[in-house]
Design an enzyme around this catalytic site. Sequence first.
Site, short mmCIF file in Angstrom:
data_model
loop_
_atom_site.label_atom_id
_atom_site.label_comp_id
_atom_site.label_asym_id
_atom_site.label_seq_id
_atom_site.Cartn_x
_atom_site.Cartn_y
_atom_site.Cartn_z
N HIS A 35 0.80 -1.22 0.00
CA HIS A 35 0.00 0.00 0.00
C HIS A 35 0.84 1.27 0.00
CE1 HIS A 35 -3.71 -2.23 1.77
NE2 HIS A 35 -3.68 -2.28 0.47
N CYS A 87 0.50 -3.04 -18.06
CA CYS A 87 0.03 -2.01 -17.13
C CYS A 87 0.49 -2.31 -15.70
CB CYS A 87 -1.49 -1.87 -17.17
SG CYS A 87 -2.39 -3.37 -16.74
#
Length: 566
Positions: free
Chosen positions: A185, A489
């Site tokens: 995160h 991506c």
Amino acid sequence: MTVDAGPTTFQGVGVGRGMVVGPVAKAHPSPAVPSDGGPGDAEALRAAFAAVAATLQERAGAAEGAIAEVLAATAQIAQDPALLADAEQRVAAGESPAQAVDRAVDRFAEMFRAAGGYLAERVTDLRSVRDRVLALLLGLPEPGVPALEVPSVVVAEDLSPADTAALEVDKVLAIVTEHGGPTGHTAIIAGQLGLPCVVRTTGVMEVEAGREVAVDAATGTVVVDPAEELRAQARERARVQEELEGDTAPGSTADGHAVALLANIGTAADAGRAAATPAEGVGLFRTEVLFLERSSAPTLEEQTAVYAEVLGAFAGRGGGDKVVVRTLDAGADKPLAFVTQPGEENPALGVRGYRLVRREPELLRTQLAALAQAAKDTGTSPWVMAPMIATAQEAADFAALAHEVGLTEPCKVGVMVEVPSAALRAADLLRHVDFVSLGTNDLAQYTMATDRLRGSLADLLDPWQPAVLDLVAATARAGAELGKPVGVCGESAADPLMALVLAGLGITSLSMSPGALPAVRHLLRRHDLDTCRAAADAALAATSASEAREAVRALVDPAVRDALAL
């Protein structure tokens, strides 16, 4: 323990390419449970959980992109009835509220770690909820980063999404943590914010607040009391970055071979910002942010409005109007309150992404119908792709549904290649769809049988691992044989050296955080396609990730390599 006087270097894992010098600002520690247990009762416990959940939801609503996504997921933990029930039972058995929270979270953290996969990474979020609830119960300041008086380098054991969302971004120079991983995160949010980041920096919490450090994300180093040479290097890197940002030309090699450079986004606001950059469109629109903050699925009308805003941001744009929309990628670490999953022994291998159609087919149908209506309303032709596709039949089923709801030519329908089976049989998938896009983070995880959020295994998750590159190459070959686009991506697209390899393999587009685009564009434009192909051959011939990277680095123009600190 503190660091002795004089230069000291800490080594971690760098995320990004920036380099800065500034004073350390240390995060407030987690609250400790008093020996006497502390005050309060079951009512105070429930109120504290509710207040923490409300605060996190409020911050999620005010945040954008990946920050909003992870904050919403953390708020769901604070609302978890099982966690609250466990704590309440402990209070009823005679424990203080603080003890009950601490022990209940310990129990859930142990279960999350045992489950592995995405749930293991959510232990940080559990601890964040625990710390905030304890602070309320004990009347202590909220843990996390204090108010910053001057631009600073934030140093912490780890930062939860809530900690990161509360940062005064205009005063944060960089983020350094002792724990975490390059795809966790903290790293994801730092990338979204364009901040240099170094994770897994053992011992860095020994540095006193206010001490000056040089943080180099390119090398993963943190140097205490840097000499003038390092300070000058940081100034030069900043100058080069500013110069690179002035180049707005389309992505291509030196001899004109086009490689579209696209942006990753998570919200409509992200789309507006990306449209103001030289990005040639969007290569990954993560739609799950719209779902994660809710207790019920967004309606067709609500989704249509958001998708229309994103598509409209790029409509008629001279710099490129391509927008690739990824359908809902939920499950595992991104649970939906309205689609609860029974306990899964291994969530990363469970019902996530496209597999949700097995339980809730209307979720996908409504999402695709909303995108089709948004395309009609804006007069645009979006590209849409499904995550976690494992078989050609799944690809065929997804394409059929997309066409059924109105996403037909000139719209494009594709799938993500994140599972080794999809890469190995990419030609079979491409016979049913218009394009594929490689998600290299998950592809590395599943290829190397390694939790991609487990920082201690970051070396196995390196996108330069030869086995991962073999699967990327196989997918690119299938695209070339069938004349269909193959994009990337995942995080590897943001690595300038890897961009050369990907171009040489035949990848047609690279999508990344907007801040990574200038360096990738610069390196591609300084090398011709033959050099890119030589780089691809060198990387595939290597037997280790480090050997692959060094082999490609040796092929790069030394002047360019030094300027970009490659």
